[in-house]
Motif scaffolding. Sequence first.
Motif, PDB file in Angstrom:
ATOM      1  N   PRO A 342       0.802  -1.116  -0.274  1.00  0.00           N
ATOM      2  CA  PRO A 342      -0.042  -0.114   0.102  1.00  0.00           C
ATOM      3  C   PRO A 342       0.736   1.275  -0.009  1.00  0.00           C
ATOM      4  O   PRO A 342       2.084   1.263   0.313  1.00  0.00           O
ATOM      5  CB  PRO A 342      -0.728  -0.190   1.242  1.00  0.00           C
ATOM      6  CG  PRO A 342       0.140  -1.108   2.272  1.00  0.00           C
ATOM      7  CD  PRO A 342       0.904  -1.846   1.318  1.00  0.00           C
ATOM      8  N   MET A 343       0.220   2.248  -0.266  1.00  0.00           N
ATOM      9  CA  MET A 343       0.949   3.619  -0.460  1.00  0.00           C
ATOM     10  C   MET A 343       0.810   4.239   0.999  1.00  0.00           C
ATOM     11  O   MET A 343      -0.205   4.050   1.632  1.00  0.00           O
ATOM     12  CB  MET A 343       0.351   4.684  -1.476  1.00  0.00           C
ATOM     13  CG  MET A 343       0.454   4.169  -2.830  1.00  0.00           C
ATOM     14  SD  MET A 343       2.144   3.842  -3.313  1.00  0.00           S
ATOM     15  CE  MET A 343       2.634   5.547  -3.258  1.00  0.00           C
ATOM     16  N   GLY A 344       2.050   4.941   1.389  1.00  0.00           N
ATOM     17  CA  GLY A 344       1.591   5.917   2.514  1.00  0.00           C
ATOM     18  C   GLY A 344       0.588   6.612   2.517  1.00  0.00           C
ATOM     19  O   GLY A 344       0.064   7.119   1.234  1.00  0.00           O
ATOM     20  N   SER A 345       0.069   7.576   3.581  1.00  0.00           N
ATOM     21  CA  SER A 345      -0.849   8.437   3.448  1.00  0.00           C
ATOM     22  C   SER A 345      -0.265   9.798   3.852  1.00  0.00           C
ATOM     23  O   SER A 345       0.018   9.978   4.981  1.00  0.00           O
ATOM     24  CB  SER A 345      -1.981   8.158   4.478  1.00  0.00           C
ATOM     25  OG  SER A 345      -2.653   6.931   4.128  1.00  0.00           O
ATOM     26  N   ILE A 346      -0.375  10.786   2.939  1.00  0.00           N
ATOM     27  CA  ILE A 346       0.473  12.003   3.089  1.00  0.00           C
ATOM     28  C   ILE A 346      -0.133  12.942   2.515  1.00  0.00           C
ATOM     29  O   ILE A 346      -0.740  13.309   1.338  1.00  0.00           O
ATOM     30  CB  ILE A 346       1.937  11.836   2.670  1.00  0.00           C
ATOM     31  CG1 ILE A 346       2.740  12.868   2.975  1.00  0.00           C
ATOM     32  CG2 ILE A 346       2.106  11.516   1.295  1.00  0.00           C
ATOM     33  CD1 ILE A 346       4.366  12.596   2.794  1.00  0.00           C
ATOM     34  N   GLY A 347       0.237  14.386   3.129  1.00  0.00           N
ATOM     35  CA  GLY A 347      -0.374  15.666   2.471  1.00  0.00           C
ATOM     36  C   GLY A 347       0.771  16.501   2.901  1.00  0.00           C
ATOM     37  O   GLY A 347       1.547  16.387   3.842  1.00  0.00           O
ATOM     38  N   LYS A 348       0.664  17.531   2.165  1.00  0.00           N
ATOM     39  CA  LYS A 348       1.691  18.876   2.542  1.00  0.00           C
ATOM     40  C   LYS A 348       0.848  19.986   2.496  1.00  0.00           C
ATOM     41  O   LYS A 348      -0.021  20.472   1.638  1.00  0.00           O
ATOM     42  CB  LYS A 348       2.697  19.093   1.620  1.00  0.00           C
ATOM     43  CG  LYS A 348       3.808  17.821   1.534  1.00  0.00           C
ATOM     44  CD  LYS A 348       4.928  17.932   0.623  1.00  0.00           C
ATOM     45  CE  LYS A 348       5.965  19.131   1.025  1.00  0.00           C
ATOM     46  NZ  LYS A 348       7.060  19.054   0.233  1.00  0.00           N
ATOM     47  N   ALA A 349       0.823  20.840   3.543  1.00  0.00           N
ATOM     48  CA  ALA A 349       0.055  22.110   3.687  1.00  0.00           C
ATOM     49  C   ALA A 349       1.404  23.355   3.869  1.00  0.00           C
ATOM     50  O   ALA A 349       2.053  23.068   4.793  1.00  0.00           O
ATOM     51  CB  ALA A 349      -0.688  22.026   5.070  1.00  0.00           C
ATOM     52  N   ILE A 350       1.091  24.306   3.005  1.00  0.00           N
ATOM     53  CA  ILE A 350       2.041  25.104   2.791  1.00  0.00           C
ATOM     54  C   ILE A 350       1.434  26.585   3.003  1.00  0.00           C
ATOM     55  O   ILE A 350       0.656  26.908   2.303  1.00  0.00           O
ATOM     56  CB  ILE A 350       2.938  25.309   1.481  1.00  0.00           C
ATOM     57  CG1 ILE A 350       3.781  24.200   1.359  1.00  0.00           C
ATOM     58  CG2 ILE A 350       3.755  26.528   1.570  1.00  0.00           C
ATOM     59  CD1 ILE A 350       3.018  22.898   0.478  1.00  0.00           C
ATOM     60  N   ALA A 351       1.841  27.340   4.234  1.00  0.00           N
ATOM     61  CA  ALA A 351       1.113  28.700   4.445  1.00  0.00           C
ATOM     62  C   ALA A 351       2.009  29.625   4.158  1.00  0.00           C
ATOM     63  O   ALA A 351       3.467  29.621   4.454  1.00  0.00           O
ATOM     64  CB  ALA A 351       0.913  28.730   6.029  1.00  0.00           C
ATOM     65  N   VAL A 352       1.928  30.568   3.161  1.00  0.00           N
ATOM     66  CA  VAL A 352       2.824  31.714   2.797  1.00  0.00           C
ATOM     67  C   VAL A 352       2.624  33.105   3.453  1.00  0.00           C
ATOM     68  O   VAL A 352       1.351  33.493   3.810  1.00  0.00           O
ATOM     69  CB  VAL A 352       2.603  31.898   1.255  1.00  0.00           C
ATOM     70  CG1 VAL A 352       3.569  32.899   0.703  1.00  0.00           C
ATOM     71  CG2 VAL A 352       2.735  30.337   0.419  1.00  0.00           C
ATOM     72  N   TYR A 353       3.593  33.890   3.867  1.00  0.00           N
ATOM     73  CA  TYR A 353       3.606  34.963   4.582  1.00  0.00           C
ATOM     74  C   TYR A 353       4.647  36.120   3.929  1.00  0.00           C
ATOM     75  O   TYR A 353       5.167  35.467   3.113  1.00  0.00           O
ATOM     76  CB  TYR A 353       4.188  34.625   6.013  1.00  0.00           C
ATOM     77  CG  TYR A 353       3.426  33.708   6.810  1.00  0.00           C
ATOM     78  CD1 TYR A 353       2.025  34.091   7.389  1.00  0.00           C
ATOM     79  CD2 TYR A 353       3.797  32.259   6.772  1.00  0.00           C
ATOM     80  CE1 TYR A 353       1.320  33.076   8.135  1.00  0.00           C
ATOM     81  CE2 TYR A 353       2.849  31.385   7.367  1.00  0.00           C
ATOM     82  CZ  TYR A 353       1.659  31.708   8.108  1.00  0.00           C
ATOM     83  OH  TYR A 353       1.137  30.755   8.730  1.00  0.00           O
ATOM     84  N   ASP A 354       4.446  37.357   4.119  1.00  0.00           N
ATOM     85  CA  ASP A 354       5.075  38.331   3.482  1.00  0.00           C
ATOM     86  C   ASP A 354       6.589  38.254   3.828  1.00  0.00           C
ATOM     87  O   ASP A 354       7.493  38.612   2.973  1.00  0.00           O
ATOM     88  CB  ASP A 354       4.636  39.874   4.079  1.00  0.00           C
ATOM     89  CG  ASP A 354       3.383  40.188   3.488  1.00  0.00           C
ATOM     90  OD1 ASP A 354       3.024  39.465   2.594  1.00  0.00           O
ATOM     91  OD2 ASP A 354       2.770  40.919   4.479  1.00  0.00           O
TER      92      ASP A 354
END
Length: 503
Positions: A342-354
Amino acid sequence: MHVARERQHDPRPLTRRSLLGGAAATAGAAALTGTAAGPAAATAARTVDVAVVGAGLAGLTAARDLVAGGRTVAVLEARDRVGGRVVNLPLAGGGFTEGGGEFVGPTQNRVKALADSLGVATFATYNAGKNLLYKDGTRTPYATDGVLGSVPPIDAAGLANAAIVQASLDDMAKKIPLDAPWTAPKAAEWDRQTFESWLNANAVVPSARFLLDVACTSIFSAQPRELSLLFVLFYIAAAGDESGVGTLERLTGTANGAQASRFVGGSQQVPIKLAAALGDRVVLGAPVRSIARSGARYAVTADGITVTAKKVVVAVPPPLAARISYDPLLPAARDQLCQRLPMGSIGKAIAVYDSPFWRTDGLNGQVVSDSGVARSTFDNSPPDASYGALMGFIEADEMRAHDASGADEVRAAVLADYAAYFGDRAKSPTSFVLQRWDNEGFSRGGPVAYAPPGVLTEYGAALRTPCGGIHWAGTETSTHWNGFMDGAVRSGERVAKEVLAAL
């Protein structure tokens, strides 16, 4: 220790112009993601020496070497872009961030050599200042440059127990034959237990167990209960090169580990430039549906195109390779193997700031946490710090719990984590990008397909064994840096040699 780690489209030929966006290689998100394509093509047919399924780093590397060996090639890619699990994502205010594989480190020699040959430079992952441990609701900064390196500030008993466990894992990993881990002297014993059962007996101090659990989810995007101990030991051993076996610290480290550097222009620049050199040999929007042998040749049928070839290289994750229809059927061992990885379970969350405001607070953006949705974070800002970016991994149980959640719900949960780690300024990014690999139709997870107990010893020998004229590539087939971009490149180089010798 710091821990890291679709839709269908009309088939269109991919040209050098479509990949680079004309002479201006950096013009717009389309150029960065390789989605700008020429006019739609009618259903087509090609005859080549080798058909390659998948335009990730493995498939593209294989195609490059096959062309260099004087063979004709067609690369069929299901998505409307190249790169597979490597992708640059456009930001609302301009620029981009990396939604998939992005880090490279010591002993990852093959992907570095490929990038160098394409003119893609690297820069050091931001690592100045202190890490953060967020545990039991308490935020504790700690140094990354102490005598023992980056050591989270847990109790002395926990540190001692964690050190013993890490040394034991590294020692066992030295006994793993990288090309056939199922032949290790204790392979049967190690493969019939989960990593969790081994940790239960060895990581006996709660704080040590916390560190090992976070390391596991950060490396594999899977829980310890899901993984074979043998597979974990192989993965550790594979985190090296021909000069030396890998270590757990190399997998988890930043400054001298797998997270040491990033690519200028984003990691997808490597497959984009590699595909550009292949020109219209690469066809996008062409998910392969069937591979059928007829005499001495294979008909590889995708949406909008059929390629007839003497040999086929399948360079997609094993679970997705199993969704292709094969005639004749694949040997049972190969099919059973694919069913069990099976594949691993993953996400990436990127928050951008000034700006990367955490740096002025003396922090490097790296967090290890025992709670929340994003429990491992990095500073994902560009090398010139023209804006700030915090990237958090959402992994294993946390990702599965949010696979069906709306994007706004995930955003709110992630920003709450970032605020707990870095203060109220983290609540108000200028933009936010979420990449959930579990919900990608042509990935269905990441970063790697892993082996639960019993799989390697029973079916591992089928991993790279050709099935007639069908050959297998992809990072899951690599004997070094399995699961990483370097492993993908190595697998492409290996399979090209294999096919050239067989033609």
